[in-house]
Design an enzyme around this catalytic site. Structure first.
Site, PDB file in Angstrom:
ATOM      1  N   LYS A  13       0.824  -1.218   0.000  1.00  0.00           N
ATOM      2  CA  LYS A  13       0.000   0.000   0.000  1.00  0.00           C
ATOM      3  C   LYS A  13       0.857   1.267   0.000  1.00  0.00           C
ATOM      4  CE  LYS A  13      -2.119  -0.722   3.945  1.00  0.00           C
ATOM      5  NZ  LYS A  13      -1.555  -1.984   4.437  1.00  0.00           N
ATOM      6  N   ARG A  88      -9.276   1.503   8.749  1.00  0.00           N
ATOM      7  CA  ARG A  88      -8.960   0.110   9.052  1.00  0.00           C
ATOM      8  C   ARG A  88     -10.096  -0.569   9.815  1.00  0.00           C
ATOM      9  NH1 ARG A  88      -2.980   0.798   8.768  1.00  0.00           N
ATOM     10  NH2 ARG A  88      -1.955  -1.206   8.929  1.00  0.00           N
ATOM     11  N   ARG A 127      11.749  -6.664   5.178  1.00  0.00           N
ATOM     12  CA  ARG A 127      11.574  -5.230   4.914  1.00  0.00           C
ATOM     13  C   ARG A 127      12.478  -4.375   5.814  1.00  0.00           C
ATOM     14  NH1 ARG A 127       5.680  -2.476   4.860  1.00  0.00           N
ATOM     15  NH2 ARG A 127       5.632  -2.922   7.089  1.00  0.00           N
ATOM     16  N   ARG A 160      11.273  -2.522  11.230  1.00  0.00           N
ATOM     17  CA  ARG A 160      10.213  -2.059  12.118  1.00  0.00           C
ATOM     18  C   ARG A 160       9.969  -3.098  13.198  1.00  0.00           C
ATOM     19  NH1 ARG A 160       5.306  -0.103   8.327  1.00  0.00           N
ATOM     20  NH2 ARG A 160       4.178  -1.197   9.974  1.00  0.00           N
ATOM     21  N   ARG A 171      -0.722  -8.999  13.306  1.00  0.00           N
ATOM     22  CA  ARG A 171      -1.264  -7.976  12.401  1.00  0.00           C
ATOM     23  C   ARG A 171      -2.150  -8.604  11.327  1.00  0.00           C
ATOM     24  NH1 ARG A 171       3.960  -5.303  10.418  1.00  0.00           N
ATOM     25  NH2 ARG A 171       2.629  -3.958   9.156  1.00  0.00           N
TER      26      ARG A 171
HETATM   27  P1  AMP Z   1       1.129   0.599   8.684  1.00  0.00           P
HETATM   28  O1  AMP Z   1       2.352   1.418   8.538  1.00  0.00           O
HETATM   29  O2  AMP Z   1      -0.041   1.094   7.874  1.00  0.00           O
HETATM   30  O3  AMP Z   1       1.382  -0.881   8.493  1.00  0.00           O
HETATM   31  O4  AMP Z   1       0.655   0.774  10.213  1.00  0.00           O
HETATM   32  C1  AMP Z   1       1.462   0.340  11.287  1.00  0.00           C
HETATM   33  C2  AMP Z   1       0.630   0.193  12.541  1.00  0.00           C
HETATM   34  O5  AMP Z   1       0.078   1.454  12.919  1.00  0.00           O
HETATM   35  C3  AMP Z   1      -0.578  -0.733  12.435  1.00  0.00           C
HETATM   36  O6  AMP Z   1      -0.236  -2.112  12.616  1.00  0.00           O
HETATM   37  C4  AMP Z   1      -1.453  -0.211  13.557  1.00  0.00           C
HETATM   38  O7  AMP Z   1      -0.985  -0.640  14.823  1.00  0.00           O
HETATM   39  C5  AMP Z   1      -1.221   1.295  13.471  1.00  0.00           C
HETATM   40  N1  AMP Z   1      -2.188   1.910  12.545  1.00  0.00           N
HETATM   41  C6  AMP Z   1      -1.937   2.430  11.312  1.00  0.00           C
HETATM   42  N2  AMP Z   1      -3.054   2.893  10.736  1.00  0.00           N
HETATM   43  C7  AMP Z   1      -4.059   2.659  11.634  1.00  0.00           C
HETATM   44  C8  AMP Z   1      -5.457   2.883  11.616  1.00  0.00           C
HETATM   45  N3  AMP Z   1      -6.065   3.422  10.559  1.00  0.00           N
HETATM   46  N4  AMP Z   1      -6.166   2.515  12.713  1.00  0.00           N
HETATM   47  C9  AMP Z   1      -5.573   1.977  13.791  1.00  0.00           C
HETATM   48  N5  AMP Z   1      -4.262   1.707  13.855  1.00  0.00           N
HETATM   49  C10 AMP Z   1      -3.495   2.048  12.792  1.00  0.00           C
END
Ligand code: AMP
Length: 218
Positions: A13, A88, A127, A160, A171
């Site tokens: 994404k 989400r 990653r 990360r 996740r």
């Molecule tokens: P990402 O970088 O999009 O993979 O997001 C990393 C982490 O941030 C996720 O696993 C969640 O813990 C948190 N996170 C990101 N976006 C959201 C969202 N829209 N709602 C809740 N938690 C989020």
């Protein structure tokens, strides 16, 4: 044009949103990235978010929506947005609709990037991210060669915390449980476009552009 990129962890994404930002001149808003910035800057929001993110859980809806509202208010000349990792949950999707309605905007398309679980694990376990410019690499498929912003020698790359195998499994579970219902939600609203996300970055981007031309009648 306002787009949403929907897909599991590691579906690409962020990479595709960055390409869409450049191609369409719209703003890329990644809630994960906004949380990581807050964590790096040790803000109150960052401290709170970290406790959820490190476990692979979602940050509560209220906090997340407030952060997106503030981000949208920050930019007065937005031409359009590509949302990456938001919404989400169904609650977040309802909140987003209201936030956009305040601007007389709506979502034009939801690109659902479809990637198998085996591929997700393979991608995430290798990653690496640069803590300076947030560029993403992969130990095997996309190793660091040179810095696109000419500001480092790769010394800021890190894995990360939430890309460690146990957290990746959590996740994926959270995605299936809380985020996957959005597939039906947007299908019911005639906004969903499925994109095969198993190919390389250019192939997937090609599919996205082709799909958008059809759906946007361009
Ligand atoms: P990402 O970088 O999009 O993979 O997001 C990393 C982490 O941030 C996720 O696993 C969640 O813990 C948190 N996170 C990101 N976006 C959201 C969202 N829209 N709602 C809740 N938690 C989020």
């Amino acid at each position: 044009m306002n787009l949403i990129l929907l897909g599991g962890p590691g579906s690409g994404k962020g990479t595709q949103a960055g390409l869409l930002e450049k191609k369409l001149g719209i703003v890329h808003i990644s809630t994960g990235e906004l949380f990581r910035e807050n964590i790096q800057n040790e803000t109150e929001l960052g401290l709170l978010a970290k406790s959820y993110i490190d476990r692979g859980d979602l940050v509560p809806d209220g906090v997340t929506v407030d952060m997106v509202r503030a981000r949208l208010a920050n930019d007065t000349h937005l031409e359009g947005v590509v949302f990456d990792g938001f919404p989400r949950t169904i609650n977040q999707a309802d909140a987003l609709r209201e936030l956009l309605a305040e601007k007389d905007w709506e979502i034009d398309a939801v690109l659902h990037i479809v990637v198998s679980e085996a591929e997700i694990v393979r991608r995430l376990s290798g990653r690496l991210i640069c803590s300076k410019c947030q560029q993403t690499y992969h130990k095997e498929f996309n190793p660091f060669r040179y810095c696109p912003t000419n500001s480092c020698e790769g010394q800021f790359l890190y894995q990360r915390e939430d890309d460690k195998p146990e957290t990746v499994r959590a996740r994926i579970h959270v995605y299936q449980d809380q985020t996957a219902p959005l597939i039906e939600y947007y299908k019911d609203r005639d906004l969903l476009i499925n994109i095969d996300g198993e190919g390389n970055v250019e192939e997937v981007f090609g599919l996205i552009l082709k799909a958008l031309e059809i759906s946007a009648g361009m």
